[in-house]
Design a protein around this motif. Structure first.
Motif, short mmCIF file in Angstrom:
data_model
loop_
_atom_site.label_atom_id
_atom_site.label_comp_id
_atom_site.label_asym_id
_atom_site.label_seq_id
_atom_site.Cartn_x
_atom_site.Cartn_y
_atom_site.Cartn_z
N ARG A 286 0.83 -1.22 0.00
CA ARG A 286 0.00 0.00 0.00
C ARG A 286 0.86 1.25 0.00
N ARG A 289 2.27 1.88 -3.47
CA ARG A 289 1.28 2.44 -4.39
C ARG A 289 1.04 3.92 -4.09
N ASP A 290 0.96 4.26 -2.81
CA ASP A 290 0.77 5.67 -2.44
C ASP A 290 1.97 6.51 -2.87
N ASP A 294 2.20 9.72 -5.96
CA ASP A 294 2.68 11.10 -5.76
C ASP A 294 3.63 11.55 -6.85
#
Length: 311
Positions: A286, A289-290, A294
């Motif tokens: 996770r 992916r974050d 960005d």
């Protein structure tokens, strides 16, 4: 069958030699051979072909070796986790990585992981891509970041991105006078420095195969152990090295030129054990992916973006 026999068999399978395995285990060779023989008798199959030099595993032996690695790794994890609970110590997340990933997103990921899971002790271990696969199976690491594609069904590989490749050039060479992209063909007839020297297959083979596919023939190939040594030799005007783009930060006393072509890239791959339901593995995915969402400069400047895919 007991854990001692599994450890004995794994040692012999790794060393491909009974004498060396016995020395590593600090036992005499006859009892080691006898334990392997008892193991084969219990299973009713031959695990090792003793007539070849070095010895070879049968198909059954290779399957047994893979399963033994996983069992021993799980036992090691169980023991360590039990000790930690008994001693009220924090859980540990061990992450293997190849050196070049330190110049991409790994430091950012680790910082975010510390913020999101402060209860976890994060252990970072530098190791080659090919070393990470057995380390995962043996439980010595929980996650790996490498560059080598593999076909082991017990390890899940997630391609995070395809990173552009650059040519690291001595400052005084003619190729360093231009700052624009360079075709692979320009490396033909040049002295090429590759890493790591061993174990193989490795990133070195990826680069050599890339050149061969483009019909590029270096004048000479020099193998060294690590990227730091390779770039040091480039700075000493001893040849040219092809490195991932993010690693340009490592030395300022060489010239870098992006290599042309969609195939001139190296994957950054996340490895983890198949069936590992740890919430920390899910957390890492996770956070990655974050982080990619960005669009950080290190990602957009040096990478051929592609979806995160499992293999």
């Amino acid at each position: 069958m007991d854990l001692r026999q599994l450890r004995y068999f794994v040692a012999v399978a790794r060393e491909r030699n009974f004498t060396r395995a016995a020395q590593m285990l600090n036992i005499a060779q006859p009892p080691l051979s006898r334990q392997i023989q008892l193991l084969e008798e219990e299973l009713g199959v031959t695990l090792i072909l003793r007539s070849s030099r070095p010895i070879r595993l049968t198909d059954a032996g290779r399957l047994f070796y893979e399963q033994a690695l996983q069992i021993l790794g799980r036992v090691s994890q169980m023991k360590e986790a039990t000790r930690r609970v008994g001693m009220n110590r924090n859980p540990v997340l061990s992450i293997g990585f190849v050196a070049s990933t330190l110049y991409g997103g790994l430091p950012v990921l680790v910082r975010n992981l510390r913020r999101n899971a402060p209860e976890v002790d994060i252990q970072l271990l530098e190791m080659l891509s090919i070393q990470q696969i057995p380390a995962l199976k043996e439980g010595r690491i929980d996650i790996g970041f490498g560059r080598l594609r593999h076909s082991d069904p017990s390890i899940i590989s997630t391609v995070l991105r395809e990173e552009r490749l650059v040519a690291a050039l001595p400052c005084d060479t003619a190729l360093a006078h231009d700052s624009g992209p360079i075709p692979l063909s320009a490396l033909s007839g040049q002295k090429l420095i590759v890493y790591p020297k061993e174990p193989r297959p490795s990133y070195a083979d990826h680069i050599i195969n890339l050149l061969l596919a483009a019909d590029v023939q270096p004048a000479e190939v020099l193998e060294v152990r690590e990227i730091q040594s390779a770039l040091g030799l480039v700075a000493a005007d001893s040849g040219i090295c092809v490195i991932p783009a993010s690693a340009q930060q490592m030395r300022a006393d060489v010239r870098y030129r992006m290599i042309e072509g969609p195939r001139a890239s190296s994957p950054v791959i996340l490895y983890h054990r198949a069936g590992d339901a740890s919430r920390y593995v899910e957390l890492v995915m996770r956070l990655i992916r974050d982080m990619y969402a960005d669009h950080p400069a290190w990602l957009t400047d040096h990478n051929l973006r592609m979806p995160i895919t499992d293999h």
